[in-house]
Design a protein around this motif. Structure first.
Motif, mmCIF file in Angstrom:
data_model
loop_
_atom_site.group_PDB
_atom_site.id
_atom_site.type_symbol
_atom_site.label_atom_id
_atom_site.label_comp_id
_atom_site.label_asym_id
_atom_site.label_seq_id
_atom_site.Cartn_x
_atom_site.Cartn_y
_atom_site.Cartn_z
ATOM 1 N N ALA A 290 76.135 -9.060 33.700
ATOM 2 C CA ALA A 290 75.367 -10.376 33.797
ATOM 3 C C ALA A 290 74.852 -10.754 32.656
ATOM 4 O O ALA A 290 73.656 -10.679 32.240
ATOM 5 C CB ALA A 290 74.521 -10.135 34.920
ATOM 6 N N PRO A 291 75.843 -11.603 31.785
ATOM 7 C CA PRO A 291 75.361 -12.161 30.664
ATOM 8 C C PRO A 291 74.327 -13.446 30.929
ATOM 9 O O PRO A 291 74.739 -14.300 31.995
ATOM 10 C CB PRO A 291 76.590 -12.442 29.730
ATOM 11 N N THR A 292 73.488 -13.512 30.103
ATOM 12 C CA THR A 292 72.459 -14.829 30.457
ATOM 13 C C THR A 292 72.299 -15.262 28.941
ATOM 14 O O THR A 292 72.319 -14.845 28.010
ATOM 15 C CB THR A 292 71.094 -14.407 31.185
ATOM 16 N N PHE A 293 71.653 -16.748 29.010
ATOM 17 C CA PHE A 293 71.321 -17.319 27.939
ATOM 18 C C PHE A 293 69.963 -18.243 28.232
ATOM 19 O O PHE A 293 70.119 -18.808 29.278
ATOM 20 C CB PHE A 293 72.436 -18.100 27.456
ATOM 21 N N GLY A 294 69.036 -18.434 27.125
ATOM 22 C CA GLY A 294 68.121 -19.305 27.461
ATOM 23 C C GLY A 294 67.656 -19.811 26.051
ATOM 24 O O GLY A 294 67.758 -19.417 25.085
ATOM 25 N N VAL A 295 67.102 -21.076 26.075
ATOM 26 C CA VAL A 295 66.782 -21.646 24.793
ATOM 27 C C VAL A 295 65.351 -22.485 25.045
ATOM 28 O O VAL A 295 65.069 -22.978 26.273
ATOM 29 C CB VAL A 295 67.795 -22.726 24.073
ATOM 30 N N ALA A 296 64.421 -22.489 23.885
ATOM 31 C CA ALA A 296 62.918 -23.077 24.350
ATOM 32 C C ALA A 296 62.793 -23.750 22.828
ATOM 33 O O ALA A 296 63.090 -23.280 21.758
ATOM 34 C CB ALA A 296 61.821 -22.035 24.780
ATOM 35 N N TYR A 297 61.978 -24.625 23.097
ATOM 36 C CA TYR A 297 61.625 -25.628 21.608
ATOM 37 C C TYR A 297 60.215 -26.281 21.973
ATOM 38 O O TYR A 297 59.731 -27.047 22.925
ATOM 39 C CB TYR A 297 62.709 -26.632 21.477
ATOM 40 N N ARG A 298 59.451 -25.952 20.994
ATOM 41 C CA ARG A 298 58.025 -26.905 20.889
ATOM 42 C C ARG A 298 57.993 -27.259 19.465
ATOM 43 O O ARG A 298 58.154 -26.739 18.518
ATOM 44 C CB ARG A 298 56.910 -25.696 20.765
ATOM 45 N N PRO A 299 57.952 -28.497 19.637
ATOM 46 C CA PRO A 299 57.983 -29.585 18.402
ATOM 47 C C PRO A 299 56.638 -29.150 17.552
ATOM 48 O O PRO A 299 55.605 -28.729 18.008
ATOM 49 C CB PRO A 299 57.756 -30.875 18.730
ATOM 50 N N PRO A 300 56.957 -29.243 15.975
ATOM 51 C CA PRO A 300 55.691 -29.033 15.226
ATOM 52 C C PRO A 300 54.546 -29.956 15.651
ATOM 53 O O PRO A 300 54.571 -31.043 15.750
ATOM 54 C CB PRO A 300 56.211 -29.439 13.921
ATOM 55 N N GLY A 301 53.328 -29.112 15.987
ATOM 56 C CA GLY A 301 52.076 -29.757 16.358
ATOM 57 C C GLY A 301 51.901 -30.339 17.778
ATOM 58 O O GLY A 301 51.079 -30.551 17.962
ATOM 59 N N SER A 302 52.800 -30.051 18.546
ATOM 60 C CA SER A 302 52.860 -30.302 19.806
ATOM 61 C C SER A 302 52.344 -29.254 20.767
ATOM 62 O O SER A 302 52.557 -28.167 20.390
ATOM 63 C CB SER A 302 54.317 -30.831 20.515
ATOM 64 N N LYS A 303 51.594 -29.659 21.921
ATOM 65 C CA LYS A 303 51.193 -28.766 23.008
ATOM 66 C C LYS A 303 51.984 -28.464 24.006
ATOM 67 O O LYS A 303 51.687 -27.608 24.911
ATOM 68 C CB LYS A 303 49.905 -29.265 23.499
ATOM 69 N N VAL A 304 53.141 -29.031 23.925
ATOM 70 C CA VAL A 304 54.171 -29.053 25.154
ATOM 71 C C VAL A 304 55.436 -27.903 24.539
ATOM 72 O O VAL A 304 55.982 -28.451 23.218
ATOM 73 C CB VAL A 304 54.721 -30.261 25.454
ATOM 74 N N THR A 305 55.976 -27.210 25.346
ATOM 75 C CA THR A 305 57.169 -26.421 24.896
ATOM 76 C C THR A 305 58.102 -26.904 26.265
ATOM 77 O O THR A 305 57.736 -26.753 27.303
ATOM 78 C CB THR A 305 56.814 -25.063 24.957
ATOM 79 N N TYR A 306 59.244 -26.889 25.631
ATOM 80 C CA TYR A 306 60.422 -27.251 26.591
ATOM 81 C C TYR A 306 61.420 -26.092 26.586
ATOM 82 O O TYR A 306 61.546 -25.480 25.662
ATOM 83 C CB TYR A 306 61.156 -28.690 26.307
ATOM 84 N N ALA A 307 62.123 -25.929 27.914
ATOM 85 C CA ALA A 307 63.057 -24.882 27.737
ATOM 86 C C ALA A 307 63.971 -24.767 28.936
ATOM 87 O O ALA A 307 63.716 -25.600 29.954
ATOM 88 C CB ALA A 307 62.190 -23.432 28.102
ATOM 89 N N THR A 308 65.192 -24.411 28.890
ATOM 90 C CA THR A 308 65.978 -24.000 30.059
ATOM 91 C C THR A 308 66.703 -22.834 29.910
ATOM 92 O O THR A 308 66.803 -22.275 28.720
ATOM 93 C CB THR A 308 66.811 -25.207 30.156
ATOM 94 N N ALA A 309 67.180 -22.127 30.949
ATOM 95 C CA ALA A 309 68.078 -20.822 30.835
ATOM 96 C C ALA A 309 68.783 -20.908 32.025
ATOM 97 O O ALA A 309 68.667 -21.344 33.048
ATOM 98 C CB ALA A 309 66.845 -19.571 30.893
ATOM 99 N N MET A 310 69.818 -19.822 31.710
ATOM 100 C CA MET A 310 70.850 -19.330 32.842
ATOM 101 C C MET A 310 70.496 -18.065 32.975
ATOM 102 O O MET A 310 70.719 -17.151 32.188
ATOM 103 C CB MET A 310 72.218 -19.641 32.355
ATOM 104 N N TYR A 311 70.207 -17.656 34.200
ATOM 105 C CA TYR A 311 70.049 -16.395 34.571
ATOM 106 C C TYR A 311 70.342 -15.846 36.037
ATOM 107 O O TYR A 311 70.842 -16.921 36.787
ATOM 108 C CB TYR A 311 68.501 -15.786 34.201
ATOM 109 N N ALA A 312 70.329 -14.772 36.513
ATOM 110 C CA ALA A 312 70.749 -14.267 37.821
ATOM 111 C C ALA A 312 69.657 -13.750 38.448
ATOM 112 O O ALA A 312 69.360 -12.576 38.323
ATOM 113 C CB ALA A 312 72.129 -13.372 37.814
ATOM 114 N N PRO A 313 68.798 -14.370 39.616
ATOM 115 C CA PRO A 313 67.893 -13.596 40.130
ATOM 116 C C PRO A 313 68.299 -12.602 41.028
ATOM 117 O O PRO A 313 67.365 -11.742 41.544
ATOM 118 C CB PRO A 313 67.133 -14.961 40.811
#
Length: 554
Positions: free
Chosen positions: A147-170
């Protein structure tokens, strides 16, 4: 008498529900994140990287800049199953079940004279449902499930918000066996999977101590089942009694009088007994979009202590698919014989029976299924600067699986017969009471910072069963289970690291004869599905998991 032919369709659909629930329980959180497994799934207060999306989306605020997690998981399922006949074994006075009896088919006695002892029917290979092909595919013997999976997250410099998405198998699991395996009466091939292919998420850092987060999971759900079916029920035993003892003198000398008195049943070229194969079913169901959401909170007032909490919503689905049944010759012959007599035809008309049973039947079916809601909370505490302990408690609402309901796109003759046996069946629907129970469980994890580059981890999670004792069966090859995990993290540099994990899940279960009405209950009342009526059953399940995560930051 034809009612026994119609039980297989309804009961086989029940088995699809059992397959979904059992594998959900077996595979829950085993294929999402390998670092979590090494900590006994006790990570709510210390969620892992991008996969915080699943375990506690508030933990995404720990990520600075851009981060990617690439993960590979390999799981090997080893499921052992055994059957044995207890003292006094028999179904309506018959004990020559070829599953546990060595007697030759030509032996005229209906009582077994040579039992096999303990009969093994282990799972032989893993099985996966392939969405593009819309069918189950068997892997080789001894092959693991990947079960290969992948995820990515990003928080812009100085921001209080982090955005993300991932593909996984519950959830992903499946097994299969060759023809003739004793376990094939509760699934020769079974596969179920839930794959979250998109999970838009956001986390907000309220202050230096508190973070909140949310994620939306867009998932694909599928399941498949191929199974043989039999009905060692006392009512089916009556059919064998009529054929062997009542009809025997009239097999070659039948006349209109015997046809009238015996409803034409003696005209059957092949009868049906409690140990005969009734039918073979192939069925698959899927749903392309099954949404859910996660809400999380993370409070870290000091470097030594943290508290986390997550709520994972239920996901209501109406899965759609197809079924195909190949009926056994015994069922076809009994129906033909019954309708060969005037009195048999009258009886069929009164009860609303169809005039014949075809060799093959197929159609469309939908099933209402709820992926249950889940709550988890936990703490982390640093006993020493380099030693941290995590402890979590969790609750899953398996009571949502108290009942399953199947609906067909048309009225089915098979259900017109089956509805005479149960108030849970109509001409185009079947409802099955499962009586699953919501359950609590806990997990503990320990992590030790051996050096600035190397971190070591150990974890343990006892998994309590949601299945009542009276509902255990071989399609659910576990009751209570234990999960052990160990792993490490190695940092190549401040922005690159890998996680390595080994986890082991084990479960043993004993189902004594006549203790489960979904496996081995005897008597007239075991209409639902008891292919191993009167037999002792034991299961031994082992799951070994290896995984690696490659994590990079920019």
């Amino acid at each position: 008498m034809k009612t026994q032919r119609y039980a297989p369709l309804a009961t086989a659909i029940l088995m699809v529900g059992l397959a979904s629930t059992s594998h959900a329980r077996l595979g829950q959180n085993l294929s999402v994140d390998i670092k979590t497994l090494s900590l006994g799934n006790a990570v709510t207060a210390d969620p892992p990287g991008v996969n915080s999306i699943h375990f506690n989306p508030a933990g995404l605020t720990r990520i600075d800049g851009l981060q990617t997690d690439v993960q590979g998981i390999i799981a090997h399922f080893d499921v052992g199953r055994e059957w044995s006949a207890p003292e006094g074994y028999g179904v309506f006075g018959y004990s020559d079940d070829p599953l546990v009896c060595n007697d030759a088919p030509s032996n005229p006695s209906s009582l077994c004279t040579d039992y096999k002892g303990t009969v093994q029917g282990d799972v032989e290979y893993p099985t996966l449902y392939v969405p593009v092909l819309k069918k189950m595919v068997d892997l080789g013997k001894g092959m693991p499930v990947a079960a290969p999976t992948f995820g990515v997250a990003y928080r812009p410099p100085g921001s209080k918000v982090t955005y993300a998405t991932a593909m996984y198998a519950p959830m992903i699991a499946g097994f299969g066996a060759e023809d003739g395996n004793p376990g094939n009466y509760m699934g020769q091939q079974v596969a179920i999977e839930r794959i979250t292919y998109l999970s838009p998420s956001a986390a907000y850092k309220v202050n230096d101590e508190l973070s909140i987060g949310a994620s939306i999971g867009m998932s694909y759900q599928a399941m498949g089942l191929k199974t043989d079916m039999r009905a060692p029920n006392d009512l089916v035993g009556v059919l064998r009694l009529i054929d062997e003892d009542v009809c025997a003198p009239f097999k070659e000398n039948g006349n209109i009088v015997t046809d009238l008195l015996l409803f034409g049943m003696c005209n059957a070229q092949q009868s049906l007994g409690p140990f005969d194969n009734l039918a073979t079913l192939d069925l698959s169901l899927e749903q392309s979009l099954a949404p859910s959401f996660n809400l999380g909170i993370l409070w870290e007032p000091t470097d030594e202590f943290g508290f986390g909490m997550v709520y994972q919503s239920e996901s209501k689905m109406q899965m759609k698919g197809k079924f195909h049944i190949t009926n056994g010759e015994g069922a076809q012959e009994l129906t033909r014989a019954l309708n060969s007599s005037v009195t048999g035809q009258i009886l069929s008309a009164i009860l609303g029976f169809p005039g014949s049973v075809p060799q093959n039947e197929s159609g469309l079916v939908t099933m209402d299924l709820t992926y249950p809601q889940h709550f988890q909370a936990g703490i982390k505490y640093k006993i020493m600067p380099d030693l941290q302990v995590n402890f979590d408690v969790s609750w899953t609402d398996y009571k949502a699986w108290e009942e399953f309901k199947m609906e067909f796109d048309r009225s089915l003759a098979v259900l017109k017969i089956a509805k005479l046996l149960s108030n849970n069946i109509t001409e185009n629907s079947v409802s099955f009471p499962l009586e699953f129970e919501s359950s609590w469980r806990w997990g503990v994890g320990i992590q030790y910072d051996a050096t600035d580059r190397l971190q070591l981890r150990l974890g343990y999670e006892p998994r309590s069963s949601a299945i009542p004792d009276g509902k255990r069966n071989t399609m659910v090859p576990l009751n209570n289970a234990q999960l052990f995990g160990m792993g490490l993290t190695y940092k190549f540099d401040p922005d690159t690291e890998i996680d390595l994990t080994y986890a082991h899940l084990r479960s043993r279960d004993q189902i004594p004869a006549n203790t489960s009405d979904l496996a081995n209950q005897t008597g007239v009342g075991n209409i639902m599905y008891n292919p191993y009526a009167g037999l002792n059953i034991s299961t031994n399940t082992k799951v070994n998991i290896l995984g690696m995560v490659y994590r990079t930051r920019w």
